[in-house]
Design a protein around this motif. Structure first.
Motif, PDB file in Angstrom:
ATOM      1  N   ALA A  74      10.961  19.325 -11.382  1.00  7.49           N
ATOM      2  CA  ALA A  74      10.169  18.413 -11.047  1.00  7.49           C
ATOM      3  C   ALA A  74      10.555  17.142 -10.263  1.00  7.49           C
ATOM      4  CB  ALA A  74       9.737  17.660 -12.370  1.00  7.49           C
ATOM      5  N   CYS A  75      11.875  16.956 -10.664  1.00  3.86           N
ATOM      6  CA  CYS A  75      12.753  16.017  -9.767  1.00  3.86           C
ATOM      7  C   CYS A  75      12.770  16.726  -8.138  1.00  3.86           C
ATOM      8  CB  CYS A  75      14.140  15.770 -10.065  1.00  3.86           C
ATOM      9  SG  CYS A  75      13.988  14.791 -11.621  1.00  3.86           S
ATOM     10  N   GLU A  76      13.047  17.659  -7.992  1.00  2.00           N
ATOM     11  CA  GLU A  76      13.171  18.528  -6.849  1.00  2.00           C
ATOM     12  C   GLU A  76      11.796  18.698  -6.074  1.00  2.00           C
ATOM     13  OE1 GLU A  76      15.732  19.743  -4.858  1.00  2.00           O
ATOM     14  OE2 GLU A  76      16.628  18.688  -6.386  1.00  2.00           O
ATOM     15  N   GLU A  77      10.761  18.663  -6.718  1.00  2.00           N
ATOM     16  CA  GLU A  77       9.388  18.898  -6.216  1.00  2.00           C
ATOM     17  C   GLU A  77       9.027  17.180  -5.839  1.00  2.00           C
ATOM     18  OE1 GLU A  77       4.837  20.187  -7.592  1.00  2.00           O
ATOM     19  OE2 GLU A  77       6.533  20.926  -8.756  1.00  2.00           O
ATOM     20  N   ALA A  78       9.019  16.338  -6.784  1.00  2.00           N
ATOM     21  CA  ALA A  78       8.794  15.137  -6.210  1.00  2.00           C
ATOM     22  C   ALA A  78       9.597  14.680  -4.999  1.00  2.00           C
ATOM     23  CB  ALA A  78       9.342  14.068  -7.496  1.00  2.00           C
ATOM     24  N   GLU A  79      10.827  14.886  -4.803  1.00  2.00           N
ATOM     25  CA  GLU A  79      11.585  14.655  -3.694  1.00  2.00           C
ATOM     26  C   GLU A  79      10.726  15.367  -2.344  1.00  2.00           C
ATOM     27  OE1 GLU A  79      15.921  14.704  -1.682  1.00  2.00           O
ATOM     28  OE2 GLU A  79      15.761  15.014  -3.865  1.00  2.00           O
ATOM     29  N   GLU A  80      10.487  16.598  -2.363  1.00  2.00           N
ATOM     30  CA  GLU A  80       9.818  17.421  -1.361  1.00  2.00           C
ATOM     31  C   GLU A  80       8.409  16.813  -0.968  1.00  2.00           C
ATOM     32  OE1 GLU A  80       9.605  21.320  -2.636  1.00  2.00           O
ATOM     33  OE2 GLU A  80      11.791  21.733  -2.631  1.00  2.00           O
ATOM     34  N   GLN A  81       7.638  16.468  -2.282  1.00  2.00           N
ATOM     35  CA  GLN A  81       6.447  15.934  -1.894  1.00  2.00           C
ATOM     36  C   GLN A  81       6.439  14.604  -0.984  1.00  2.00           C
ATOM     37  OE1 GLN A  81       4.037  17.712  -5.855  1.00  2.00           O
ATOM     38  NE2 GLN A  81       3.903  15.383  -5.067  1.00  2.00           N
ATOM     39  N   LEU A  82       7.543  13.707  -1.446  1.00  2.00           N
ATOM     40  CA  LEU A  82       7.606  12.274  -0.822  1.00  2.00           C
ATOM     41  C   LEU A  82       8.142  12.412   0.514  1.00  2.00           C
ATOM     42  CD1 LEU A  82       9.378  10.388  -3.838  1.00  2.00           C
ATOM     43  CD2 LEU A  82       7.123   9.889  -2.720  1.00  2.00           C
ATOM     44  N   ARG A  83       8.892  13.464   0.911  1.00  2.00           N
ATOM     45  CA  ARG A  83       9.419  13.460   2.191  1.00  2.00           C
ATOM     46  C   ARG A  83       8.134  14.269   3.158  1.00  2.00           C
ATOM     47  NH1 ARG A  83      15.675  15.578   1.930  1.00  2.00           N
ATOM     48  NH2 ARG A  83      16.558  13.529   0.976  1.00  2.00           N
ATOM     49  N   GLU A  84       7.555  15.078   2.573  1.00  3.97           N
ATOM     50  CA  GLU A  84       6.395  15.576   3.330  1.00  3.97           C
ATOM     51  C   GLU A  84       5.624  14.521   3.665  1.00  3.97           C
ATOM     52  OE1 GLU A  84       3.127  19.090   2.861  1.00  3.97           O
ATOM     53  OE2 GLU A  84       4.512  19.104   1.609  1.00  3.97           O
ATOM     54  N   PRO A  89       0.759  -1.327  -0.039  1.00  6.96           N
ATOM     55  CA  PRO A  89      -0.031   0.041   0.058  1.00  6.96           C
ATOM     56  C   PRO A  89       0.956   1.150  -0.170  1.00  6.96           C
ATOM     57  CG  PRO A  89      -0.839  -1.444   1.584  1.00  6.96           C
ATOM     58  CD  PRO A  89       0.637  -2.304   1.267  1.00  6.96           C
ATOM     59  N   MET A  90       2.109   1.245   0.875  1.00  9.06           N
ATOM     60  CA  MET A  90       2.946   2.371   0.600  1.00  9.06           C
ATOM     61  C   MET A  90       3.528   2.485  -0.664  1.00  9.06           C
ATOM     62  SD  MET A  90       4.481   2.523   4.632  1.00  9.06           S
ATOM     63  CE  MET A  90       5.100   3.977   4.229  1.00  9.06           C
ATOM     64  N   ARG A  91       4.024   1.627  -1.256  1.00  5.69           N
ATOM     65  CA  ARG A  91       4.506   1.429  -2.529  1.00  5.69           C
ATOM     66  C   ARG A  91       3.484   2.200  -3.742  1.00  5.69           C
ATOM     67  NH1 ARG A  91       6.416  -3.715  -1.575  1.00  5.69           N
ATOM     68  NH2 ARG A  91       5.119  -4.711  -3.398  1.00  5.69           N
ATOM     69  N   GLU A  92       2.299   1.901  -3.620  1.00  6.92           N
ATOM     70  CA  GLU A  92       1.244   2.430  -4.315  1.00  6.92           C
ATOM     71  C   GLU A  92       1.172   3.877  -4.174  1.00  6.92           C
ATOM     72  OE1 GLU A  92       0.051   1.059  -6.881  1.00  6.92           O
ATOM     73  OE2 GLU A  92       1.110  -0.618  -6.350  1.00  6.92           O
ATOM     74  N   ALA A  93       1.273   4.266  -2.846  1.00  6.95           N
ATOM     75  CA  ALA A  93       1.019   5.530  -2.551  1.00  6.95           C
ATOM     76  C   ALA A  93       2.432   6.642  -2.860  1.00  6.95           C
ATOM     77  CB  ALA A  93       0.998   5.813  -1.023  1.00  6.95           C
ATOM     78  N   VAL A  94       3.558   5.815  -3.016  1.00  6.80           N
ATOM     79  CA  VAL A  94       4.681   6.482  -3.478  1.00  6.80           C
ATOM     80  C   VAL A  94       4.488   6.797  -4.977  1.00  6.80           C
ATOM     81  CG1 VAL A  94       7.294   6.136  -3.987  1.00  6.80           C
ATOM     82  CG2 VAL A  94       6.316   5.816  -1.624  1.00  6.80           C
ATOM     83  N   ARG A  95       3.982   5.715  -5.468  1.00  4.73           N
ATOM     84  CA  ARG A  95       3.795   5.794  -7.056  1.00  4.73           C
ATOM     85  C   ARG A  95       2.866   7.184  -7.576  1.00  4.73           C
ATOM     86  NH1 ARG A  95       4.727   2.229 -11.052  1.00  4.73           N
ATOM     87  NH2 ARG A  95       5.269   0.517  -9.401  1.00  4.73           N
ATOM     88  N   GLU A  96       1.619   7.110  -6.516  1.00  4.40           N
ATOM     89  CA  GLU A  96       0.610   8.022  -6.909  1.00  4.40           C
ATOM     90  C   GLU A  96       1.314   9.453  -6.495  1.00  4.40           C
ATOM     91  OE1 GLU A  96      -2.761   9.441  -3.567  1.00  4.40           O
ATOM     92  OE2 GLU A  96      -3.095   7.189  -4.555  1.00  4.40           O
TER      93      GLU A  96
END
Length: 317
Positions: free
Chosen positions: A279-289, A228-235
């Motif tokens: 986009a890479c920077e934003e993806a990292e920020e969103q994942l860490r948040e 479920p967490m992997r799917e959330a990361v993909r999302e």
């Protein structure tokens, strides 16, 4: 780091309780002549050694990443926790089974069991307090993760606290088995009951050592986030502008609060190099948040190839 401090406190409480209980059980075992009590003493000694190893694991895993260990030292926690599981097996289970078999074969002279009952009662209270401390921590972590208690305990990467919960639970069960063995001897006059109780205590420790050993081995080999967490990361990745597909996703649990994410990502063909970078920077920020345990994110821009479409040759690139 707050969770780390809470884990240290939980392990110290368990270690102090087990050290005192081990000495009391050993004295009671010698006075009463009970193999089950001596098995319980070996059980508590093994638990004390285990707690020392778990404290070592917690302290060594705190070391920051350096040039020789760029991903940090979080994995050391699982090495020492695996050794602690081995200590539980060798120090507690083997002795308990041996002593129980010896009692069944050769018998034993039973002394006054009163001191054993007193020690078992005090040990039950102390082990119960230690277990309550560990369960309180696990329940708080499970609530933060919005997961059921049992499921979180099975899958938590914090194997030090998991070890304390399982060992204290096994200790309470072992105390009941030892008391049952003593009572059986008193009622029947046969030492067989005491020997059987000792063997059952050993079997219980074998199970605990196997579960903890397997959990730590899985994390040392490399365990991904739950599905479920992997799917959330993909999302989360697909919600970032300019990302249109996640072709390959790899997640790795490196410690209780350390997760690495690597992914092959397809960006829009019209995206500029600057847009891809942001986009890479934003993806990292969103994942860490969304997932505070995420420490490292590596994204590999990779073109998606539709069925029947060939890759362009070098001359066209």
């Amino acid at each position: 780091m707050a969770e780390q401090g809470e884990s240290v406190f939980t392990v110290i409480v368990a270690a102090v309780a087990n050290l005192g209980i081990a000495a009391a059980k050993a004295v009671a075992g010698v006075i009463s002549g009970s193999s089950a009590m001596l098995s319980e003493a070996a059980h508590s000694v093994a638990d004390t050694v285990t707690e020392v190893m778990l404290l070592t694991a917690l302290k060594r895993s705190e070391k920051p990443a350096d040039e020789d260990h760029p991903l940090g030292y979080a994995g050391e926690r699982y090495v020492w926790a695996l050794l602690a599981a081995v200590a539980t097996f060798v120090g507690g289970a083997v002795f308990s089974v041996y002593d129980g078999v010896h009692t069944l074969v050769h018998g034993e002279e039973m002394g006054d069991p009163l001191i054993s009952y007193i020690v078992l009662g005090v040990a039950f209270v102390l082990e119960g307090f230690s277990l309550r401390t560990a369960v309180r921590q696990v329940r708080g972590e499970a609530e933060r993760m919005k997961a059921p208690f049992g499921r979180y305990l099975r899958h938590t990467p914090d194997t030090t606290v998991k070890a304390v919960v399982m060992e204290d639970s096994a200790a309470l069960a072992g105390l009941l088995l030892a008391a049952g063995g003593l009572l059986g001897v008193e009622i029947s006059g046969s030492a067989v009951w005491d020997g059987v109780a000792s063997i059952l205590i050993g079997a219980l420790l074998v199970y605990v050592a196997w579960v903890l050993g397997r959990s730590n081995a899985e994390l040392l080999i490399g365990r991904p986030l739950p599905r479920p967490m992997r799917e959330a990361v993909r999302e989360e990745l697909l919600s970032v502008p300019h990302i249109i597909d996640v072709l390959e996703l790899t997640t790795l649990i490196q410690g209780p609060d350390e997760v690495m994410i690597a992914a092959k990502v397809d960006f829009r063909d019209v995206s500029s190099a600057e847009q891809v970078e942001w986009a890479c920077e934003e993806a990292e920020e969103q994942l860490r948040e969304r997932f505070p345990a995420v420490r490292r994110v590596y994204l590999d821009p990779t073109p998606g190839v539709a069925p029947g479409q060939s890759r362009p040759d070098a001359s066209s690139r």
